[in-house]
Design an enzyme around this catalytic site. Sequence first.
Site, PDB file in Angstrom:
ATOM      1  CB  SER A 185     125.040  49.689  67.857  1.00  0.00           C
ATOM      2  OG  SER A 185     125.594  50.845  68.570  1.00  0.00           O
ATOM      3  CG  HIS A 213     122.082  47.483  68.645  1.00  0.00           C
ATOM      4  ND1 HIS A 213     121.399  48.220  67.758  1.00  0.00           N
ATOM      5  CD2 HIS A 213     122.561  48.443  69.538  1.00  0.00           C
ATOM      6  CE1 HIS A 213     121.538  49.336  67.817  1.00  0.00           C
ATOM      7  NE2 HIS A 213     121.682  49.769  69.197  1.00  0.00           N
ATOM      8  CE  LYS A 243     119.077  50.486  70.623  1.00  0.00           C
ATOM      9  NZ  LYS A 243     119.983  50.392  71.678  1.00  0.00           N
TER      10      LYS A 243
HETATM   11  C1  PLP Z   1     120.019  51.273  72.616  1.00  0.00           C
HETATM   12  C2  PLP Z   1     120.926  50.518  73.974  1.00  0.00           C
HETATM   13  C3  PLP Z   1     120.267  50.663  75.251  1.00  0.00           C
HETATM   14  C4  PLP Z   1     119.372  51.588  75.620  1.00  0.00           C
HETATM   15  O1  PLP Z   1     118.054  51.229  75.529  1.00  0.00           O
HETATM   16  P1  PLP Z   1     116.885  51.851  75.494  1.00  0.00           P
HETATM   17  O2  PLP Z   1     115.779  50.823  75.716  1.00  0.00           O
HETATM   18  O3  PLP Z   1     116.759  52.752  74.156  1.00  0.00           O
HETATM   19  O4  PLP Z   1     116.984  52.854  76.704  1.00  0.00           O
HETATM   20  C5  PLP Z   1     121.287  50.200  76.163  1.00  0.00           C
HETATM   21  N1  PLP Z   1     122.092  49.215  75.817  1.00  0.00           N
HETATM   22  C6  PLP Z   1     122.518  49.202  74.675  1.00  0.00           C
HETATM   23  C7  PLP Z   1     123.678  48.438  74.401  1.00  0.00           C
HETATM   24  C8  PLP Z   1     121.880  49.926  73.518  1.00  0.00           C
HETATM   25  O5  PLP Z   1     122.328  49.729  72.208  1.00  0.00           O
END
Ligand code: PLP
Length: 396
Positions: A185, A213, A243
């Site tokens: 990200s 992502h 997301k």
């Molecule tokens: C954002 C993210 C998470 C966390 O996800 P949430 O649903 O916000 O807890 C886990 N792993 C990766 C790779 C992320 O980018």
Amino acid sequence: MSNVLNTFLDENLLALQAQGLYNEIDPVEGANGPIIKVGGKQLVNLSSNNYLGLATNDELKKIAQDTIASYGVGAGAVRTINGTLDLHVKLEETLAKFKGTEAAISYQSGFNCNMAAISAVMDKNDAILSDALNHASIIDGCRLSKAKIIPFAHADMDDLRAKAKDATESGLYNKVMVITDGVFSMDGDIAKLPEIVEIAKEFDLITYVDDAHGSGVTGKGAGTVKHFGLQHDIDFQIGTLSKAIGVVGGYVAGKKNLIDWLKVRSRPFLFSTALPPGDVAAITRAVEMIMESTELHDKLWENGQYLKDGLAKLGFNIGDSETPITPCIIGEEKLTQQFSKRLLEEGVYAKAIVFPTVPKGTGRVRNMPTAAHTKEMLDEALAIYEKVGRELEVIK
Ligand SMILES: *Cc1c(COP(=O)(O)O)cnc(C)c1O
């Protein structure tokens, strides 16, 4: 409060403030859409992970409201007591279809999912090969398992192969796993999954891809594993529902025996209350929408390209992103912070990301365009970028 705690907190908070590392949080006054209100001011929002705009989608809001009217606001129990509603079963069937796997299991967040899944399978007699830039929740999930953590250089397949060979030939470990983000990200680069799968086959590694992502974004929406057609080669497909899906939660998709095991051995599934019904219904519909049409996906990529082209034409360094994530690399840490602050004052909300999150001297303002942005909003953001870029002499 205990004196020891009080001293600890005061000293450390002051130290963070003195170093300029104390993060002040600005609350968003209203929905987290393409335009947000912060401190009474309207801003073009280039900081959310709401890639497809589904967090504020009208159809999903209606489904959540209707479901709350019939099921209430909470699931009432953990999944293994009686918190498993028919809605959770439908969600998990939909997720398995989405990911092209036999089964899936949902969790309360993506973060929680990594706490749950890694330690359900790996223990102190095992080893995990982990990309150096993996997400914090992967790192914590690995630590929780007590397996030996062996980092490999980011996306460096020679390093991975050498370390996989050493780990498997050492005879020290029962199982060896390789674990990577699907999309990274900070830079927007995509994991080299075909090569990872090849190395995994050679050394019988367990494969674990956290595509937080990627889902909704890569592979025409289906994610990075399907983007490469590897849904039968990756053991754990992890995703978040927070997301691109726009709500909250996480999941693992994989073979039925893996999911059966997670249902009896992953601790957040056993000891933390299930996702609430309104959210589950909205998530299920969101996943269906992504499977039914690429319209939002296409719009996201079009907007990403538009923003990238605009920033590059102005003379900014936008790195080598392979996804709509658009870093604008400023370099020096203080200048990066100042750049982001000036953007905010002029009307763009885009966060500065600096060391230690990214290497020293590569401070960047990270832009997350979404399907919900209009060309006018992006043009407004670009005009502000031009003004601030000239003022701070980042561009000529
Ligand atoms: C954002 C993210 C998470 C966390 O996800 P949430 O649903 O916000 O807890 C886990 N792993 C990766 C790779 C992320 O980018």
